[in-house]
Design an enzyme around this catalytic site. Structure first.
Site, PDB file in Angstrom:
ATOM      1  N   GLU A  24    -149.822  63.381-105.597  1.00 49.48           N
ATOM      2  CA  GLU A  24    -149.733  62.499-106.759  1.00 49.48           C
ATOM      3  C   GLU A  24    -149.094  63.254-107.914  1.00 49.48           C
ATOM      4  OE1 GLU A  24    -152.928  59.729-108.014  1.00 49.48           O
ATOM      5  OE2 GLU A  24    -152.956  60.932-109.865  1.00 49.48           O
ATOM      6  N   PRO A  28    -144.318  62.601-116.943  1.00 52.75           N
ATOM      7  CA  PRO A  28    -144.316  63.551-118.057  1.00 52.75           C
ATOM      8  C   PRO A  28    -144.011  62.861-119.389  1.00 52.75           C
ATOM      9  CG  PRO A  28    -143.043  64.387-116.206  1.00 52.75           C
ATOM     10  CD  PRO A  28    -143.306  62.928-115.938  1.00 52.75           C
ATOM     11  N   THR A  55    -148.012  57.852-111.116  1.00 48.39           N
ATOM     12  CA  THR A  55    -148.975  57.104-111.927  1.00 48.39           C
ATOM     13  C   THR A  55    -148.275  56.108-112.843  1.00 48.39           C
ATOM     14  OG1 THR A  55    -148.982  58.792-113.656  1.00 48.39           O
ATOM     15  CG2 THR A  55    -150.618  59.014-111.896  1.00 48.39           C
ATOM     16  N   HIS A  84    -148.264  53.458-108.674  1.00 49.51           N
ATOM     17  CA  HIS A  84    -149.474  52.956-109.311  1.00 49.51           C
ATOM     18  C   HIS A  84    -149.110  51.726-110.152  1.00 49.51           C
ATOM     19  CE1 HIS A  84    -152.200  56.764-109.231  1.00 49.51           C
ATOM     20  NE2 HIS A  84    -151.376  56.751-108.203  1.00 49.51           N
ATOM     21  N   GLY A 115    -157.295  49.613-114.113  1.00 51.65           N
ATOM     22  CA  GLY A 115    -156.924  50.378-115.294  1.00 51.65           C
ATOM     23  C   GLY A 115    -158.073  50.459-116.276  1.00 51.65           C
ATOM     24  N   TYR A 130    -159.457  41.961-112.842  1.00 52.00           N
ATOM     25  CA  TYR A 130    -159.870  42.972-111.876  1.00 52.00           C
ATOM     26  C   TYR A 130    -158.710  43.321-110.945  1.00 52.00           C
ATOM     27  CZ  TYR A 130    -164.536  41.438-113.301  1.00 52.00           C
ATOM     28  OH  TYR A 130    -165.644  41.114-114.032  1.00 52.00           O
ATOM     29  N   ALA A 131    -158.847  44.460-110.272  1.00 56.45           N
ATOM     30  CA  ALA A 131    -157.825  44.872-109.315  1.00 56.45           C
ATOM     31  C   ALA A 131    -157.665  43.849-108.199  1.00 56.45           C
ATOM     32  CB  ALA A 131    -158.174  46.244-108.732  1.00 56.45           C
ATOM     33  N   TYR A 153    -164.735  54.992-105.401  1.00 60.46           N
ATOM     34  CA  TYR A 153    -165.511  55.972-106.171  1.00 60.46           C
ATOM     35  C   TYR A 153    -166.727  56.404-105.354  1.00 60.46           C
ATOM     36  CZ  TYR A 153    -162.515  54.120-109.786  1.00 60.46           C
ATOM     37  OH  TYR A 153    -161.414  53.718-110.509  1.00 60.46           O
ATOM     38  N   GLN A 184    -161.418  58.681-105.755  1.00 60.49           N
ATOM     39  CA  GLN A 184    -161.506  59.580-106.899  1.00 60.49           C
ATOM     40  C   GLN A 184    -161.737  60.999-106.399  1.00 60.49           C
ATOM     41  OE1 GLN A 184    -165.211  59.604-109.048  1.00 60.49           O
ATOM     42  NE2 GLN A 184    -164.187  59.493-111.027  1.00 60.49           N
TER      43      GLN A 184
END
Length: 613
Positions: A24, A28, A55, A84, A115, A130-131, A153, A184
């Site tokens: 991942e 920048p 990301t 992402h 997010g 929601y996702a 998670y 995670q």
């Protein structure tokens, strides 16, 4: 290609690896940071990750930059990329724009995330709560085009303390159409394995990909664990606390701890793939992969029919059948991909159609061809004042002391080792080399440095040499070539073929306008002969435009931005490069006798009477 398909393919082979891996990267904050990250991603490509992900930063320039980075990683770097995409506070129009750009760039993988909620505690003002809502939208509008990943998670979500509820929400996302799970970060491997058993028990059977955070410094290790609200096992603290002020030792011992954790994960039976949160660094991740003994750099420049090519394939859908490239852009993949992205007839069997109104327009390339900031350019190459200084820069590059040149994106390759001493001698005499390859006669396709293509084949190369020659020596060089060709029996056969062109486009050649010279080819069992690298007039002239513009940009960025060099040095540098552009011609030579020795072209040039230096 979809991540779930790549994982299935990798682990169903006759000799599957103990584990595959992915990286991942985050977007920048500066343009130079982006460029440096591209260089890092390019290097890490050689580790052969199954995919990378990038990301998402919602809003403004940062979100569009995610799409741009996905395009570059897919098209230019040839890395399978997962984007992402967060949906909190996002209107459906912005989500659709992001998905369309991902679709058009050839990206087939999305990590669908809710997010972070608004910082003021208010409800999201976007069209998705929601996702699972984002997943449903993607499935409704794009069907099965995208492979969709979801976050999980193992130690619970900060906003939901009920483990049962957390598992229920994960199941909802999977039922909505998810194809894989990325978790995670964690360090408590025993808890993770128990969690895997629980999600399998509730009927979630898609791949579980653990998120692995390398340990680089003690402060970052503790900060990230605290921010993510995860448990640090006592044995981690016992090892790292006593050495927390020694960054080098922390990384060494941290590598051992995380490697042991990964090994236990792999042996658990729940995991066969590791996803590394690189934090845009490379060494700590590579150390873990080395410790696990799962790094096996391989070439994966695949084309239709399963054949590998001697250059990196773009994964952009419009370029999926590209199997031929001119050799001139061998060291300039960024500008090559950009230049040819919108050529009307590309690919048309060999190269872009010169009848296209877009063909050869230098503005098709990136706004800046010189891929360095003013400071980086100065640190790398300084402000050469003489031709000798310029020669010294190229020689340092050939010796591996410099990692790039204005006309070469990366370091010198291993494939140059056969001729590097001769290249150095040419530069010391005042012939400034740009690109080259040695002659090869029936090298096995499995050979580590020069091999490519299907197994049990043989590859061949003609000796190729590209360089800048002072215009006063050009007539003498052409006479030498003509004399050599004549001495071989028939001057019309052009054993040595050449092109030479100055800044203004005045061309000298012994080739016909429509000549296409394959300088690399391969012969494989049951396959057509592949000829992936060519030399021909139209693309050579397009390359000429680019390389002379590189000199112009080099002057521009140093003369307008450089602070560390005094004006006299800058003026001397500008004069040198300006005169160089006016006085030197770009030449390429091909020795069509591919079984000849690699000294032939070098000896011919060394025989010229008037040295420049």
């Amino acid at each position: 290609m979809k991540i779930s398909e790549k994982l299935a393919q990798a682990h169903s082979s006759a000799n599957p690896p103990p584990a595959t891996f992915s990286f991942e990267f985050f977007v920048p904050k500066t343009s130079q940071g982006v460029q440096n990250l591209y260089d890092r991603m390019d290097r890490m490509y050689d580790l052969n990750p199954i995919f990378i992900d990038i990301t998402w930063n919602a809003g403004g320039r940062s979100s569009s930059l995610t799409n741009e980075m996905v395009y570059t990683s897919q098209s230019t770097l040839g890395l399978e990329t997962c984007m992402h995409l967060t949906c909190t506070n996002m209107k459906v129009e912005l989500i659709e724009e992001a998905l369309q750009k991902a679709y058009q760039s050839g990206c087939q993988n999305i990590l669908a995330l809710r997010g972070d909620p608004p910082l003021d505690g208010s409800e999201s003002t976007g069209d998705f709560k929601y996702a699972k809502d984002l997943i449903a939208y993607i499935r409704k509008n794009y069907g099965d085009h995208f492979n969709i990943g979801v976050a999980a998670y193992p130690e619970g979500h900060p906003e939901e303390r009920s483990e049962d509820n957390t598992l229920h929400y994960l199941k909802e996302k999977c039922d909505a159409g998810a194809d894989f799970i990325i978790t995670q970060m964690f360090y408590d491997v025993d808890n993770f394995i128990k969690w895997c058993a629980k999600i399998r028990k509730i009927g979630v059977d898609i791949p579980i990909i653990p998120g692995i955070m390398p340990i680089s410094t003690y402060a970052a290790f503790v900060r990230r664990a605290k921010w993510s609200e995860i448990n640090i096992p006592q044995h981690f603290l016992d090892v790292l606390d006593p050495i927390k002020d020694d960054d080098y030792l922390v990384r060494e011992r941290g590598t051992e701890l995380v490697s042991e954790m990964c090994d236990k994960l792999i042996k658990s039976g729940f995991v066969n793939h590791l996803h590394f949160y690189t934090m845009n660094l490379e060494r700590a991740t590579i150390m873990i992969l080395e410790k696990l003994n799962i790094i096996e750099p391989v070439k994966s420049h695949e084309v239709i029919g399963g054949a590998e090519l001697p250059w990196r394939k773009s994964l952009h859908p419009t370029r999926s059948k590209e199997s031929i490239r001119p050799i001139f852009w061998q060291n300039r993949k960024y500008s090559y991909i950009t230049r040819t992205a919108t050529w009307d007839e590309f690919p048309n069997g060999r190269w872009g159609d010169s009848r296209s109104p877009a063909f050869g327009d230098i503005d098709l390339c990136a706004a800046e061809l010189l891929r360095q900031s003013p400071k980086k350019a100065y640190d790398l190459w300084g402000t050469p004042q003489t031709l000798q200084d310029l020669s010294d820069i190229v020689v340092s590059y050939l010796k591996g002391e410099l990692k790039s040149l204005p006309w070469s994106d990366g370091p010198i390759g291993e494939d140059t080792s056969l001729i590097v001493d001769n290249l150095i001698k040419l530069n010391q005499k005042g012939f400034f080399t740009m690109n080259s390859q040695p002659a090869l006669n029936a090298i096995k396709s499995s050979e580590k440095v020069y091999g490519w293509g299907p197994k049990n084949g043989y590859v061949y190369q003609k000796q190729y040499l590209e360089f800048f020659c002072h215009k006063d020596l050009l007539d003498q060089l052409v006479h030498k070539i003509d004399s050599f060709n004549g001495s071989q029996g028939d001057s019309s056969s052009s054993i040595i073929s050449y092109y030479a062109v100055d800044k203004n486009g005045h061309l000298s050649t012994n080739c016909k306008d429509d000549d296409i010279n394959a300088v690399t080819w391969g012969v494989f069992p049951g396959e057509e002969i592949l000829q992936p690298t060519i030399v021909e007039k139209t693309s050579f002239l397009a390359w000429k435009d680019e390389v002379y513009r590189i000199f112009t940009e080099w002057i521009s960025i140093l003369s307008s931005n450089l602070i560390e060099a005094d004006k006299e040095k800058v003026d001397g540098f500008v004069k040198l490069i300006t005169n160089f552009s006016n006085d030197f011609v770009l030449c390429n030579l091909v020795n069509n006798d591919f079984i000849d020795k690699n000294e032939t072209l070098f000896n011919l040039i060394q025989e010229l009477d008037t040295p420049v230096l």
